[in-house]
Design a protein around this motif. Structure first.
Motif, PDB file in Angstrom:
ATOM      1  N   MET A 184      -7.853  37.346 -24.076  1.00  0.00           N
ATOM      2  CA  MET A 184      -8.353  37.160 -22.714  1.00  0.00           C
ATOM      3  C   MET A 184      -9.826  36.825 -22.733  1.00  0.00           C
ATOM      4  SD  MET A 184      -5.653  37.396 -21.146  1.00  0.00           S
ATOM      5  CE  MET A 184      -6.359  36.917 -19.613  1.00  0.00           C
ATOM      6  N   ARG A 185     -10.573  37.422 -23.676  1.00  0.00           N
ATOM      7  CA  ARG A 185     -11.987  37.060 -23.744  1.00  0.00           C
ATOM      8  C   ARG A 185     -12.126  35.612 -24.169  1.00  0.00           C
ATOM      9  NH1 ARG A 185     -12.953  42.577 -24.997  1.00  0.00           N
ATOM     10  NH2 ARG A 185     -12.316  42.338 -27.147  1.00  0.00           N
ATOM     11  N   GLY A 186     -11.248  35.170 -25.097  1.00  0.00           N
ATOM     12  CA  GLY A 186     -11.258  33.764 -25.475  1.00  0.00           C
ATOM     13  C   GLY A 186     -10.966  32.872 -24.287  1.00  0.00           C
ATOM     14  N   PHE A 187     -10.021  33.308 -23.444  1.00  0.00           N
ATOM     15  CA  PHE A 187      -9.710  32.527 -22.245  1.00  0.00           C
ATOM     16  C   PHE A 187     -10.918  32.430 -21.342  1.00  0.00           C
ATOM     17  CE2 PHE A 187      -7.742  30.964 -18.552  1.00  0.00           C
ATOM     18  CZ  PHE A 187      -8.135  31.753 -17.505  1.00  0.00           C
ATOM     19  N   CYS A 188     -11.639  33.556 -21.168  1.00  0.00           N
ATOM     20  CA  CYS A 188     -12.818  33.516 -20.300  1.00  0.00           C
ATOM     21  C   CYS A 188     -13.839  32.513 -20.815  1.00  0.00           C
ATOM     22  CB  CYS A 188     -13.469  34.886 -20.206  1.00  0.00           C
ATOM     23  SG  CYS A 188     -12.514  36.047 -19.262  1.00  0.00           S
ATOM     24  N   ASP A 189     -14.019  32.502 -22.146  1.00  0.00           N
ATOM     25  CA  ASP A 189     -14.977  31.535 -22.688  1.00  0.00           C
ATOM     26  C   ASP A 189     -14.506  30.117 -22.442  1.00  0.00           C
ATOM     27  OD1 ASP A 189     -15.575  33.651 -25.582  1.00  0.00           O
ATOM     28  OD2 ASP A 189     -16.549  33.565 -23.622  1.00  0.00           O
ATOM     29  N   GLU A 190     -13.185  29.902 -22.603  1.00  0.00           N
ATOM     30  CA  GLU A 190     -12.643  28.563 -22.402  1.00  0.00           C
ATOM     31  C   GLU A 190     -12.833  28.100 -20.967  1.00  0.00           C
ATOM     32  OE1 GLU A 190      -8.780  26.815 -24.679  1.00  0.00           O
ATOM     33  OE2 GLU A 190      -8.436  28.227 -23.057  1.00  0.00           O
ATOM     34  N   ILE A 191     -12.546  28.994 -20.012  1.00  0.00           N
ATOM     35  CA  ILE A 191     -12.688  28.627 -18.603  1.00  0.00           C
ATOM     36  C   ILE A 191     -14.149  28.385 -18.265  1.00  0.00           C
ATOM     37  CG2 ILE A 191     -12.663  29.684 -16.337  1.00  0.00           C
ATOM     38  CD1 ILE A 191     -10.121  28.439 -16.847  1.00  0.00           C
ATOM     39  N   GLU A 192     -15.035  29.141 -18.898  1.00  0.00           N
ATOM     40  CA  GLU A 192     -16.446  28.926 -18.614  1.00  0.00           C
ATOM     41  C   GLU A 192     -16.852  27.531 -19.060  1.00  0.00           C
ATOM     42  OE1 GLU A 192     -18.837  32.037 -20.015  1.00  0.00           O
ATOM     43  OE2 GLU A 192     -20.639  31.285 -19.027  1.00  0.00           O
ATOM     44  N   ASP A 193     -16.352  27.116 -20.259  1.00  0.00           N
ATOM     45  CA  ASP A 193     -16.687  25.788 -20.741  1.00  0.00           C
ATOM     46  C   ASP A 193     -16.034  24.710 -19.899  1.00  0.00           C
ATOM     47  OD1 ASP A 193     -16.795  26.441 -24.315  1.00  0.00           O
ATOM     48  OD2 ASP A 193     -18.352  26.346 -22.780  1.00  0.00           O
ATOM     49  N   LEU A 194     -14.767  24.950 -19.535  1.00  0.00           N
ATOM     50  CA  LEU A 194     -14.013  23.881 -18.896  1.00  0.00           C
ATOM     51  C   LEU A 194     -14.370  23.735 -17.428  1.00  0.00           C
ATOM     52  CD1 LEU A 194     -11.737  21.839 -18.999  1.00  0.00           C
ATOM     53  CD2 LEU A 194     -10.125  23.654 -18.638  1.00  0.00           C
ATOM     54  N   LEU A 195     -14.498  24.867 -16.740  1.00  0.00           N
ATOM     55  CA  LEU A 195     -14.636  24.764 -15.286  1.00  0.00           C
ATOM     56  C   LEU A 195     -15.989  25.205 -14.801  1.00  0.00           C
ATOM     57  CD1 LEU A 195     -13.028  23.870 -12.912  1.00  0.00           C
ATOM     58  CD2 LEU A 195     -12.179  26.169 -12.622  1.00  0.00           C
ATOM     59  N   MET A 196     -16.428  26.411 -15.176  1.00  0.00           N
ATOM     60  CA  MET A 196     -17.617  26.942 -14.535  1.00  0.00           C
ATOM     61  C   MET A 196     -18.863  26.182 -14.947  1.00  0.00           C
ATOM     62  SD  MET A 196     -18.671  30.865 -14.090  1.00  0.00           S
ATOM     63  CE  MET A 196     -19.926  30.980 -15.324  1.00  0.00           C
ATOM     64  N   GLY A 197     -18.904  25.708 -16.200  1.00  0.00           N
ATOM     65  CA  GLY A 197     -20.089  24.993 -16.644  1.00  0.00           C
ATOM     66  C   GLY A 197     -20.076  23.540 -16.210  1.00  0.00           C
ATOM     67  N   ASN A 198     -18.966  23.104 -15.598  1.00  0.00           N
ATOM     68  CA  ASN A 198     -18.808  21.720 -15.229  1.00  0.00           C
ATOM     69  C   ASN A 198     -19.759  21.380 -14.086  1.00  0.00           C
ATOM     70  OD1 ASN A 198     -17.669  19.270 -14.173  1.00  0.00           O
ATOM     71  ND2 ASN A 198     -15.861  19.776 -15.369  1.00  0.00           N
ATOM     72  N   GLU A 199     -20.542  20.301 -14.254  1.00  0.00           N
ATOM     73  CA  GLU A 199     -21.530  19.956 -13.218  1.00  0.00           C
ATOM     74  C   GLU A 199     -20.862  19.635 -11.889  1.00  0.00           C
ATOM     75  OE1 GLU A 199     -21.959  19.007 -16.230  1.00  0.00           O
ATOM     76  OE2 GLU A 199     -23.987  19.472 -16.824  1.00  0.00           O
ATOM     77  N   ILE A 200     -19.688  19.008 -11.940  1.00  0.00           N
ATOM     78  CA  ILE A 200     -19.021  18.655 -10.678  1.00  0.00           C
ATOM     79  C   ILE A 200     -18.599  19.928  -9.943  1.00  0.00           C
ATOM     80  CG2 ILE A 200     -17.109  17.407  -9.673  1.00  0.00           C
ATOM     81  CD1 ILE A 200     -17.060  15.666 -12.100  1.00  0.00           C
ATOM     82  N   PHE A 201     -18.073  20.903 -10.679  1.00  0.00           N
ATOM     83  CA  PHE A 201     -17.671  22.163 -10.059  1.00  0.00           C
ATOM     84  C   PHE A 201     -18.869  22.847  -9.418  1.00  0.00           C
ATOM     85  CE2 PHE A 201     -15.041  25.807  -9.517  1.00  0.00           C
ATOM     86  CZ  PHE A 201     -15.822  26.909  -9.741  1.00  0.00           C
ATOM     87  N   GLN A 202     -20.003  22.809 -10.125  1.00  0.00           N
ATOM     88  CA  GLN A 202     -21.179  23.469  -9.574  1.00  0.00           C
ATOM     89  C   GLN A 202     -21.661  22.747  -8.329  1.00  0.00           C
ATOM     90  OE1 GLN A 202     -24.119  24.283 -12.482  1.00  0.00           O
ATOM     91  NE2 GLN A 202     -22.734  25.531 -13.686  1.00  0.00           N
ATOM     92  N   GLU A 203     -21.597  21.417  -8.340  1.00  0.00           N
ATOM     93  CA  GLU A 203     -21.984  20.666  -7.140  1.00  0.00           C
ATOM     94  C   GLU A 203     -21.096  21.037  -5.964  1.00  0.00           C
ATOM     95  OE1 GLU A 203     -25.188  18.447  -7.915  1.00  0.00           O
ATOM     96  OE2 GLU A 203     -23.953  17.830  -6.231  1.00  0.00           O
ATOM     97  N   ARG A 204     -19.827  21.262  -6.239  1.00  0.00           N
ATOM     98  CA  ARG A 204     -18.899  21.551  -5.149  1.00  0.00           C
ATOM     99  C   ARG A 204     -18.997  22.968  -4.624  1.00  0.00           C
ATOM    100  NH1 ARG A 204     -14.055  18.838  -4.329  1.00  0.00           N
ATOM    101  NH2 ARG A 204     -13.808  20.300  -2.634  1.00  0.00           N
ATOM    102  N   THR A 205     -19.515  23.907  -5.467  1.00  0.00           N
ATOM    103  CA  THR A 205     -19.476  25.304  -5.035  1.00  0.00           C
ATOM    104  C   THR A 205     -20.837  25.920  -4.767  1.00  0.00           C
ATOM    105  OG1 THR A 205     -19.363  25.922  -7.351  1.00  0.00           O
ATOM    106  CG2 THR A 205     -17.305  25.907  -6.124  1.00  0.00           C
ATOM    107  N   ARG A 206     -21.908  25.370  -5.291  1.00  0.00           N
ATOM    108  CA  ARG A 206     -23.194  26.005  -5.049  1.00  0.00           C
ATOM    109  C   ARG A 206     -23.637  25.761  -3.623  1.00  0.00           C
ATOM    110  NH1 ARG A 206     -25.753  28.320  -9.249  1.00  0.00           N
ATOM    111  NH2 ARG A 206     -25.437  27.476 -11.318  1.00  0.00           N
TER     112      ARG A 206
END
Lengths: 163, 390, 340
Positions: free
Chosen positions: B202-224
């Protein structure tokens, strides 16, 4: 990796590419079937010789999906020269799996160890009426009931019978 | 910790103003739009009636009740074990977490305490329910925003937790494992090792999601900067859980309220974020999953030996009285107010669910928001219909 | 031929048109299967369709049959003629794109002198089809979705054209066959064995082309017009059955065509070093096919990995970032072309 604009985008591409290279996790049912764990609540099995028609399971079921009918019978006396005992025997013991919530209260509450869980799950039917399993079918499920798994270190052994 | 800068906030406001000037011409005022009840964006059958002025929301109102199952009435005519079975299904993703406050309230009324091993395992399962629930959120918010891949990772990695639950309790989604005085069964052999492996995954999954989604510039533009909830407003509307912690309010029932669960026996931290926008809510929930895996690891190490259930009579009759117990559920603060008149079942149960209060902020929050952002905000609030409607 | 007064021109042209017409659905099916069904599935840790045919190769056939047998529904207030014609306009713009793409030294339907200019002009016809679809649906939100889509497509036409201008400047010709030959015959600093694929010198142009092509195809991260259906009706909502199939074929057919144009402009098209003449006619389509798969892989990889941008962010990205960057690219290309 130094912070440059688009770094997050690159990392995201890396994650999907890496996942593509690893094998897929899909299990192709029905060609390949995963075995459920021992305690999985698949279907309830009935051991008829233990049942004394006390009706506890039928009463405690939250859905009232157990239908029991019994009759009184005479059994030989416990020792020589005694009176014949009256025992209850099952006439009808049906579980309606279209109503059953798979909560396990009936299995837990039976004081005579007549009901058991089995991990069998492939009993879907084409018509809802066929989901009413009668005494015979519930007895057949007994063949699929596994041994209870050994407990983890530090657990206290169960003190005889069910809690 | 990634905080949005003043410049970013100013840029968002300027973009909204520019957009507003364009949309005046299209004359789509007073259009009433129904989001739901059948809709991919709401977690179930929630209906939100929205009045639009062009692209902006002028007025919004959630209409709940499409999934009302009458839990509180049902509880009046059921015995305690039967109620435990039913309440698994209120927040169906955080299954075990629904049982715990009810059992704690009943134990308060009976005046018994479960043995330490039971409390430890209860806490472990509680945190695993949190992990299972929030993992789905992490992937699901991606889907609402258009990223179709993270949700598959979420479902794939959630299986580790669900398989563990099935090995111990027999049910993947409705464990029905808590009993007054303890738990139903002890853990099967090898469970502790499997659990530790699962937490690593699960910790590996969290790291993966952070790389794939949370760190994504488009995601940040849409949510910040989208859907900012000031802490005072959040507290007024009764928000709880990650929603309020993302606005900077440092409140967590696990740490701040006394409870027999094993939280005091491990070292963990409460995560808050000062921004209060959708990105903050996502960020806080991601950190909470990581923290939960650490809690489970520590509790597994210190798992005491002993019995799994205290001495309780076979037919449980809870003495008369009233008790209130609440816990920090995955969705927020869930509580049960149990009134007993000494019978086999409770006389009356009042269920306080987190999503009901979380959804109450929707009218305030959606005013002036643009239509594409409505989905982002609803996704970030994370409510589950079973929780709203009971 | 056949005793009738048909000369060789009409025979070859008919053959070429038939090949192109049959290529569109095949292209859609190949791209759809490889990338949409299989690559997406493996990126998501799953297998994708496996039951229809070995490894699910017949799945798209089954989907095609399903679409064809659906009821043909018209909304009550819809303008029937425009509603029916809109998908055909979109599909027609896809067909016209295939006319100028060369698959070998002699395998091109018509090698126009203004090849790439024609291709870009014709690809903008799809905007007309989308507007027709949105307007004739008699649905206010369909119209808004179509207007948004039109705005997006028009905004991203400019970076597409400007990225191509750099290639045209370097090749000295607008004809696609000429561009392939320019890459085949060119040299990189005297090293001549592999020609001079423009991806090295026009790397920025390639990236801009990819981003603009992604937006032209309304793929994530630029698929707000299509994903509007999460909240409001997109321009395609009122379409069912085979009309929806036309839109779908149009989307994948255009993806194939854009990938082919990208491969031709930047990767050298059908040219592989060492192969000339008649062998190139046989190997050319295969080489071009491989390069198309590579470009399409990049397009779909980005599609499956990113969330979508909001409409205003999308427009800002085009107008404030891609267009200035492509103008800078043209300036640099011009300076270097004159200097060397």
């Amino acid at each position: 990796m130094p912070d440059f604009p688009g770094r997050g985008l690159m990392k995201g591409l890396g994650v999907t590419f890496k996942t593509m290279m690893k094998p897929a996790v899909t299990v192709q049912y029905p060609h390949v079937k995963e075995a459920p764990p021992t305690r999985a609540r698949g279907v309830i099995a009935l051991k008829e010789e233990n049942c004394t028609v006390c009706m506890l399971c039928a009463r405690q079921c939250p859905d009232w999906c157990i239908y029991i009918e019994g009759y009184k019978d005479k059994a030989p006396p416990r020792r020589e020269g005694g009176k014949p005992r009256t025992v209850q025997k099952l006439d009808r013991f049906d579980i309606d799996y279209s109503l059953c919530m798979y909560c396990g209260i009936c299995v837990e509450v039976c004081p005579f160890d007549a009901l058991f869980w089995s991990p069998e799950y492939e009993y879907s039917e084409a018509s809802i009426a066929d989901l009413l399993h009668d005494k015979t079918k519930l007895g057949e499920w007994m063949l699929t009931v596994p041994e209870p798994p050994p407990l983890e270190a530090g657990a206290e052994a169960k003190k005889g019978g069910k809690k | 910790m990634a905080v949005s800068t003043e410049w970013q906030k100013a840029a968002y406001v300027a973009a909204q103003a520019a957009d507003a000037r364009v949309h005046v011409e299209l004359e789509t005022e007073g259009m009433t739009l129904n989001i739901g009840p059948q809709h991919p964006a709401t977690h179930g059958t929630l209906r939100i009636v929205v009045r639009l002025d062009g692209e902006q929301v002028v007025w919004a109102e959630p209409v709940a009740g499409y999934m009302h199952r009458g839990y509180e009435k049902l509880c009046e005519v059921r015995t305690y074990p039967q109620v435990t079975t039913l309440i698994n299904r209120i927040d169906w993703l955080g299954h075990f977490a629904n049982e715990v406050p009810f059992i704690l309230a009943a134990e308060q009324l009976m005046g018994i305490e479960a043995p330490p091993r039971a409390q430890w395992i209860r806490t472990i399962f509680f945190e695993m329910a949190r992990i299972a629930n929030i993992t789905l959120f992490l992937g699901d918010m991606g889907v609402q925003l258009g990223a179709i891949t993270p949700i598959f990772f979420a479902f794939r990695d959630r299986e580790h937790v669900l398989n563990l639950m099935e090995a111990a309790t027999g049910g993947r989604f409705h464990p029905n494992y808590d009993r007054i005085g303890g738990l139903k069964d002890d853990l099967p052999r090898g469970w502790v090792e499997e659990c530790k492996t699962a937490m690593k995954k699960m910790r590996g999954f969290c790291d993966e999601i952070e790389d794939l989604l949370m760190g994504n510039e488009i995601f940040q533009e849409r949510t910040r900067g989208i859907g900012v909830i000031p802490p005072a407003v959040g507290l007024e509307y009764g928000l709880s859980g990650a929603n309020i912690r993302a606005s900077g309010v440092d409140f967590d029932i696990r740490r701040d309220e006394p409870s027999p669960l094993a939280y005091k026996s491990c070292d963990w931290k409460v995560w808050t974020h000062p921004d209060g926008d959708s990105f903050a809510r996502y960020w806080v929930r991601l950190q909470e999953v990581r923290e939960s895996t650490k809690i489970v690891d520590q509790l597994l190490e210190s798992l005491p030996a002993g019995s799994i259930q205290a001495k309780v009579p076979r037919i449980i009759k809870v003495p008369a009285g009233e008790a209130w117990a609440h816990t920090e559920n995955p969705l927020g603060e869930m509580g049960y107010y149990v009134v007993s008149k000494g019978g086999l079942g409770p006389f009356r149960v009042k269920i306080r669910t987190p999503s009901f209060s979380n959804v109450s902020i929707v009218p305030w929050l959606l005013r002036g928001v643009y239509v594409p952002d409505v989905i982002t905000i609803l996704a970030s609030l994370y409510f589950i219909l079973g929780d709203i409607d009971r | 031929m056949l005793g009738l007064n048909i000369d060789a021109y009409w025979a070859t042209t008919t053959l070429k048109v038939v090949v192109v017409l049959s290529l569109i659905p095949m292209a859609a099916i190949i791209l759809g299967y490889v990338f949409l069904l299989k690559m997406m599935s493996h990126m998501q840790s799953r297998l994708g369709p496996m039951e229809a045919g070995p490894h699910g190769v017949l799945q798209l056939m089954a989907d095609g049959v399903k679409f064809m047998q659906k009821e043909d529904i018209f909304p009550a207030k819809a303008d029937r003629f425009v509603f029916a014609t809109a998908p055909i306009v979109v599909l027609m713009s896809t067909f016209l794109l295939y006319i100028v793409i060369p698959a070998g030294p002699r395998l091109v339907v018509e090698d126009l002198d203004t090849g790439i200019f024609f291709a870009l002009a014709v690809s903008s016809l799809s905007v007309l089809g989308i507007l027709m679809a949105g307007w004739s649906s008699a649905n206010k939100y369909s119209l808004i979705g179509a207007l948004r889509a039109a705005g997006q497509l028009i905004a991203y036409e400019l970076p597409l054209v400007l990225a191509v201008v750099g290639v045209v400047m370097q090749a000295g010709t607008m004809s696609l066959q000429g561009i392939v030959h320019a890459q085949a015959d060119g040299e990189i600093f005297g090293v001549g064995f592999m020609g001079n694929p423009f991806i090295f010198t026009q790397f920025i142009g390639f990236l801009i082309f990819l981003a603009a092509a992604q937006a032209e195809l309304t793929q994530t991260p630029f698929d707000m017009p299509v994903a509007e259906s999460e909240l409001v009706a997109g321009y395609m909502t009122e379409y069912t059955g085979f009309r929806f199939l036309f839109f779908f074929m149009g989307e994948f057919g255009t993806a194939f065509a854009f990938a082919a144009i990208g491969a031709t402009l930047f990767l050298g098209g059908w040219y592989v070093p060492g192969v000339h003449g008649a062998t190139a006619d046989v190997l050319g389509p295969i080489v071009l096919g491989t390069k198309i798969m590579f470009v399409a892989f990049l397009i779909f990889w980005i599609r499956f990995s990113y969330p979508r941008m909001r409409e205003d962010q999308l427009q800002a990205f085009a107008w404030k970032f891609l267009i200035p960057l492509s103008l800078v690219n043209i300036a640099i290309t011009g300076i270097l072309k004159v200097a060397f």
